[in-house]
Scaffold this active site. Structure first.
Site, PDB file in Angstrom:
ATOM      1  N   SER A 164     -56.648  10.137 -16.539  1.00  0.00           N
ATOM      2  CA  SER A 164     -57.069   9.846 -17.858  1.00  0.00           C
ATOM      3  C   SER A 164     -56.028   9.994 -18.886  1.00  0.00           C
ATOM      4  CB  SER A 164     -58.009  11.245 -18.440  1.00  0.00           C
ATOM      5  OG  SER A 164     -59.111  11.262 -17.480  1.00  0.00           O
ATOM      6  N   LYS A 212     -58.693  22.725 -26.565  1.00  0.00           N
ATOM      7  CA  LYS A 212     -57.967  21.644 -26.161  1.00  0.00           C
ATOM      8  C   LYS A 212     -58.493  20.526 -27.164  1.00  0.00           C
ATOM      9  CE  LYS A 212     -57.421  19.640 -21.662  1.00  0.00           C
ATOM     10  NZ  LYS A 212     -58.043  19.708 -20.201  1.00  0.00           N
ATOM     11  N   ARG A 224     -54.805  13.291  -5.617  1.00  0.00           N
ATOM     12  CA  ARG A 224     -53.950  12.185  -5.767  1.00  0.00           C
ATOM     13  C   ARG A 224     -52.717  12.438  -5.007  1.00  0.00           C
ATOM     14  NH1 ARG A 224     -55.197  12.124 -12.337  1.00  0.00           N
ATOM     15  NH2 ARG A 224     -55.322  14.258 -11.528  1.00  0.00           N
ATOM     16  N   HIS A 243     -61.923   8.635 -10.738  1.00  0.00           N
ATOM     17  CA  HIS A 243     -62.980   9.739 -11.014  1.00  0.00           C
ATOM     18  C   HIS A 243     -64.253   8.642 -10.371  1.00  0.00           C
ATOM     19  CE1 HIS A 243     -61.408  11.414 -15.042  1.00  0.00           C
ATOM     20  NE2 HIS A 243     -61.119  12.093 -14.102  1.00  0.00           N
TER      21      HIS A 243
END
Ligand code: ADP
Length: 152
Positions: A127, A41, A90, A17
């Protein structure tokens, strides 16, 4: 005034990030790091801590603000008058996922999504991998900015 948001969960912020943020910064007058809150979440880090890790990592950069939001990302963009969404890519899986979201956001609004490719050497960082290392007591410090530290 070109304002962009960089939305995500940042649970926690990683060097992946960090790389997209510092490179994206050169493209806009202001970059708002937007921490999305999703009631469904489960997060490892509480929202205050996720926010503090980011604020401290960028405390010397006035062009960066950190905010939280709920609901649709494009609605938040409209609220704060941001014309762009910054995202990182990515791998092909990111591309497919991001493509669908960016098209949907274009359908719902005029907001453009700007993509930056991950820097070489950072593409494997996520993450979820950082959380896994933390859960298993591994050394996570090489994967995150110095401001991300677990209190023991
Ligand atoms: P979300 O929870 O919404 O998936 P993330 O916090 O995982 O959000 O990621 C936010 C943004 O950061 C996404 O655009 C993602 O592709 C990008 N990103 C995450 N890790 C990297 C990395 N290592 N290199 C480049 N971009 C990354």
């Amino acid at each position: 005034m070109k304002r962009a948001i960089f939305p995500g969960s940042f649970d926690p912020i990683t060097l992946g990030h960090y790389d997209i943020i510092t490179r994206g910064l050169t493209l806009f007058d202001e970059l708002v790091i937007a921490i999305g809150i999703n009631a469904e979440k489960k997060y490892m880090f509480p929202i205050e801590e996720r926010k503090r890790f980011i604020e401290e990592a960028f405390r010397d950069i006035p062009k960066i603000r950190v905010m939280t939001y709920e609901g649709l990302t494009v609605d938040f963009c409209k609220q704060i008058d941001a014309q762009f969404i910054l995202r990182g890519l990515r791998n092909p899986a990111d591309f497919e996922f991001e493509k669908a979201i960016a098209h949907t956001n274009r359908k719902l609004s005029e907001i453009e999504t700007v993509f930056l490719l991950t820097s070489s050497g950072k593409s494997y960082i996520s993450s979820s991998i950082v959380r896994d290392v933390i859960r298993n007591n591994g050394d996570y410090t090489g994967l995150v900015p110095d401001t991300v530290r677990i209190k023991t």
